[in-house]
Design a protein around this motif. Sequence first.
Motif, PDB file in Angstrom:
ATOM      1  N   SER A  49      22.529  53.369  52.699  1.00 11.79           N
ATOM      2  CA  SER A  49      22.114  54.669  52.135  1.00 11.79           C
ATOM      3  C   SER A  49      21.631  55.782  52.745  1.00 11.79           C
ATOM      4  N   ARG A 103      18.947  54.698  45.123  1.00 10.95           N
ATOM      5  CA  ARG A 103      18.819  55.164  46.629  1.00 10.95           C
ATOM      6  C   ARG A 103      20.060  55.371  47.052  1.00 10.95           C
ATOM      7  N   ILE A 104      21.325  54.647  46.620  1.00  8.32           N
ATOM      8  CA  ILE A 104      22.494  54.633  46.919  1.00  8.32           C
ATOM      9  C   ILE A 104      23.166  56.139  46.898  1.00  8.32           C
ATOM     10  N   THR A 153      13.816  41.972  38.829  1.00  4.10           N
ATOM     11  CA  THR A 153      14.893  41.026  39.371  1.00  4.10           C
ATOM     12  C   THR A 153      14.637  40.696  40.796  1.00  4.10           C
ATOM     13  N   THR A 154      14.649  41.804  41.459  1.00  3.77           N
ATOM     14  CA  THR A 154      14.322  41.781  42.947  1.00  3.77           C
ATOM     15  C   THR A 154      12.827  41.742  43.503  1.00  3.77           C
ATOM     16  N   ASN A 155      12.237  42.855  42.807  1.00  8.76           N
ATOM     17  CA  ASN A 155      10.840  43.045  43.238  1.00  8.76           C
ATOM     18  C   ASN A 155      10.022  43.432  42.007  1.00  8.76           C
ATOM     19  N   GLY A 205      21.931  45.846  42.021  1.00  6.32           N
ATOM     20  CA  GLY A 205      21.901  45.418  43.553  1.00  6.32           C
ATOM     21  C   GLY A 205      22.686  44.212  43.943  1.00  6.32           C
ATOM     22  N   ASP A 206      22.365  43.037  43.301  1.00  4.85           N
ATOM     23  CA  ASP A 206      22.753  41.845  43.688  1.00  4.85           C
ATOM     24  C   ASP A 206      24.473  41.780  43.607  1.00  4.85           C
ATOM     25  N   GLY A 208      18.574  48.432  39.243  1.00  4.97           N
ATOM     26  CA  GLY A 208      17.671  47.710  39.871  1.00  4.97           C
ATOM     27  C   GLY A 208      18.349  46.668  40.573  1.00  4.97           C
ATOM     28  N   GLY A 209      17.866  45.481  41.046  1.00  6.97           N
ATOM     29  CA  GLY A 209      18.485  44.472  41.554  1.00  6.97           C
ATOM     30  C   GLY A 209      19.610  43.561  40.828  1.00  6.97           C
ATOM     31  N   SER A 267      18.159  50.608  43.719  1.00 11.02           N
ATOM     32  CA  SER A 267      19.627  50.895  43.936  1.00 11.02           C
ATOM     33  C   SER A 267      20.171  52.284  43.728  1.00 11.02           C
ATOM     34  N   GLY A 279      14.522  52.075  39.856  1.00 10.93           N
ATOM     35  CA  GLY A 279      14.993  50.971  40.703  1.00 10.93           C
ATOM     36  C   GLY A 279      15.636  51.378  41.863  1.00 10.93           C
ATOM     37  N   GLU A 300      22.539  42.507  52.102  1.00 15.60           N
ATOM     38  CA  GLU A 300      21.431  43.370  51.525  1.00 15.60           C
ATOM     39  C   GLU A 300      20.819  44.410  52.477  1.00 15.60           C
TER      40      GLU A 300
HETATM   41  P1  AMP Z   1      14.408  46.697  42.031  1.00 17.47           P
HETATM   42  O1  AMP Z   1      14.867  45.651  41.197  1.00 17.47           O
HETATM   43  O2  AMP Z   1      14.372  47.958  41.201  1.00 17.47           O
HETATM   44  O3  AMP Z   1      13.290  46.335  42.643  1.00 17.47           O
HETATM   45  O4  AMP Z   1      15.741  46.997  42.838  1.00 17.47           O
HETATM   46  C1  AMP Z   1      16.020  46.308  43.882  1.00 17.47           C
HETATM   47  C2  AMP Z   1      17.484  46.460  44.330  1.00 17.47           C
HETATM   48  O5  AMP Z   1      17.382  47.785  45.022  1.00 17.47           O
HETATM   49  C3  AMP Z   1      17.708  45.425  45.213  1.00 17.47           C
HETATM   50  O6  AMP Z   1      19.088  45.216  45.033  1.00 17.47           O
HETATM   51  C4  AMP Z   1      17.843  46.372  46.833  1.00 17.47           C
HETATM   52  O7  AMP Z   1      18.668  45.947  47.474  1.00 17.47           O
HETATM   53  C5  AMP Z   1      18.237  47.709  46.118  1.00 17.47           C
HETATM   54  N1  AMP Z   1      17.660  48.811  47.131  1.00 17.47           N
HETATM   55  C6  AMP Z   1      16.508  48.993  47.659  1.00 17.47           C
HETATM   56  N2  AMP Z   1      16.434  49.862  48.215  1.00 17.47           N
HETATM   57  C7  AMP Z   1      17.655  50.427  48.769  1.00 17.47           C
HETATM   58  C8  AMP Z   1      18.458  51.595  49.189  1.00 17.47           C
HETATM   59  N3  AMP Z   1      17.833  52.111  50.056  1.00 17.47           N
HETATM   60  N4  AMP Z   1      19.834  51.484  49.030  1.00 17.47           N
HETATM   61  C9  AMP Z   1      20.349  50.593  48.232  1.00 17.47           C
HETATM   62  N5  AMP Z   1      19.675  49.833  47.455  1.00 17.47           N
HETATM   63  C10 AMP Z   1      18.562  49.581  47.697  1.00 17.47           C
END
Ligand code: AMP
Length: 589
Positions: free
Chosen positions: A247, A318-319, A13-15, A201-202, A172-173, A316, A314, A240
Amino acid sequence: MASDTIIGIDLGTTNSEVAILSEGEPEVVREDGEALVPSCVGVDEAGSVIVGRQARNQWAAAPERTVLSIKRLMGTDERVAMGTEEYTPQEISAFILKALRDRAARALGHDVHKAVITVPAYFTDAQRQATREAGEIAGLEVVRIINEPTAAALSYESRSEGSRTILVYDLGGGTFDVSVVAIEEGVVEVLASTGDNRLGGDDFDGFVAARLNGHVESDLGVDGAGDDRVLQARLRRAAEAAKIELSSRPYVRVEEDHVATVAGEAKHLSCELSRIAFEQDVEELLARTMQSVTTALNDADVRPSQLDRILMVGGSTRIPRITQLLAERLGQEPHGEVDPDLCVALGAAVQAGIEMGRDMRAVLVDITPYTFGTSTLGQLYGQPYAHQFVPIIRRNTKLPATRTEAFFTVFAEQEAVEIKVYQGEDPDALKNVEIGSFHFAGLNRRLSAYDEGLLFTYHLDLDGLLKVHAVERATGQEIHGIVENALGRSTGEELAASKERIEGLWDGEAQAEESVDGAPAAEAPPAVARPQLQDILERAERALDTAPDEDREEIASLIARLRAALGEGRDEDAAAIRQNLDEILFYLE
Ligand code: AMP
């Protein structure tokens, strides 16, 4: 051979990331040291399409020319505006896939035409189909679509030995999945999978952005900040970044220059956010993910103490609060040795290797996270009801799966039946999501209603596409149907509501007392099914899949006769037929 090369893609979704096999080992392709490609598409000032970081960088300044989080719209009919044009979600995703394909081609030194693409386990048929179409538009033959948690486990398997039971928590995002995966002698099996394809994460960014908006309005006295699209895009980006900082730190200061002009004076935002406040904001969403963890463990019949590992996937994850909650609930710390951003793409590359005939030590076994079934005249909560949901392929069934159910017409001389295809878990078919409907006409009207009946077969393949086959047993007359994009017609709300109900059921409250007053009137349903016989009928239907040919015929006939006897109130006959069925099953099970 270059033309046979298959790449592994995590379309997030995000990356997004792309991985290839390098000397037999999966490896994520990096450019300028960067593995993550933001899933962001835009048109620049000159009108050219840009993808990834470049598009992401222009988003705050030009949100009308930039598209984010397109994955959330996959499988819908919505179109998104980008610059002066409108695009389908497939087209936007195709731009990202093409960028990944080009990236892989540069690393490999030759063009690429085939890919394995991952999707959340909870993706519907329509979403999977849309992903496949996006691949085609990008010039990629999608040889397999695999679930993200499965991919994560595959990447894990390539670095572990022995048998393991793993919980994959993937946040994830924009999507959340939790799966229980067993790895034994190189076979990866998803035992259970659940989640929410609209949580990620969104949503967390949304809470932080709301706090920033609050500061803009109350601290700076700015009215109508919410209507300023450019400001909102800036605040969302700042939100964001702040969330990510939180985190690793308990507080973060957010500074944004010139967010508005009030009475001729430029206003600058400077405020502090705390991790504790953030955690309070997202606590309810995180609690929901923890409920899903319990559900997945229950579905898989695995106790927390039986888990060998908790695998985090994912960004997120990392929270820190998530690690804490998982550790509290499961009694062990999640592992961090597999990079949560990269393991899905790595697993896709492992699967690509398997598809290319390489010995990757892992073999894929996948499951359906949804139940697929049809509606019949039957009962609901003890009352006669025209739309009882009859599962045909149950969730958590290994794929590919073929299941057959026996049905029969309701009326003598009935000439046609409507085969509705539903996806969901509610005993009331109308509360599930209808994903297809097939009209089976021209039935032999001379047969009585309860004659030999009809067999419905659902075949669900590894990509989540559903084929429906119905045959009138007496005449051999048949129809075939395919459910591909049928869910494109369902709204996100419908799915979300359906998902919520599923959660309710999984929580153990089967709503047994719920009234069915106000249920729609019967409208010539295709068949009957009686819940009190569910057990024997289910066993018999399962046996249909595995029984030798000669028994299968007899079982199908007994199922039809049993239903007929019940439908006509011939209880003694029903008891005799039931006993007969029981005896056959005894030898087969
Ligand atoms: P993904 O879809 O797996 O690429 O995850 C992306 C999501 O992870 C996005 O919402 C990012 O803001 C979130 N994200 C990346 N690094 C961190 C972090 N250190 N703490 C919290 N959220 C994170």
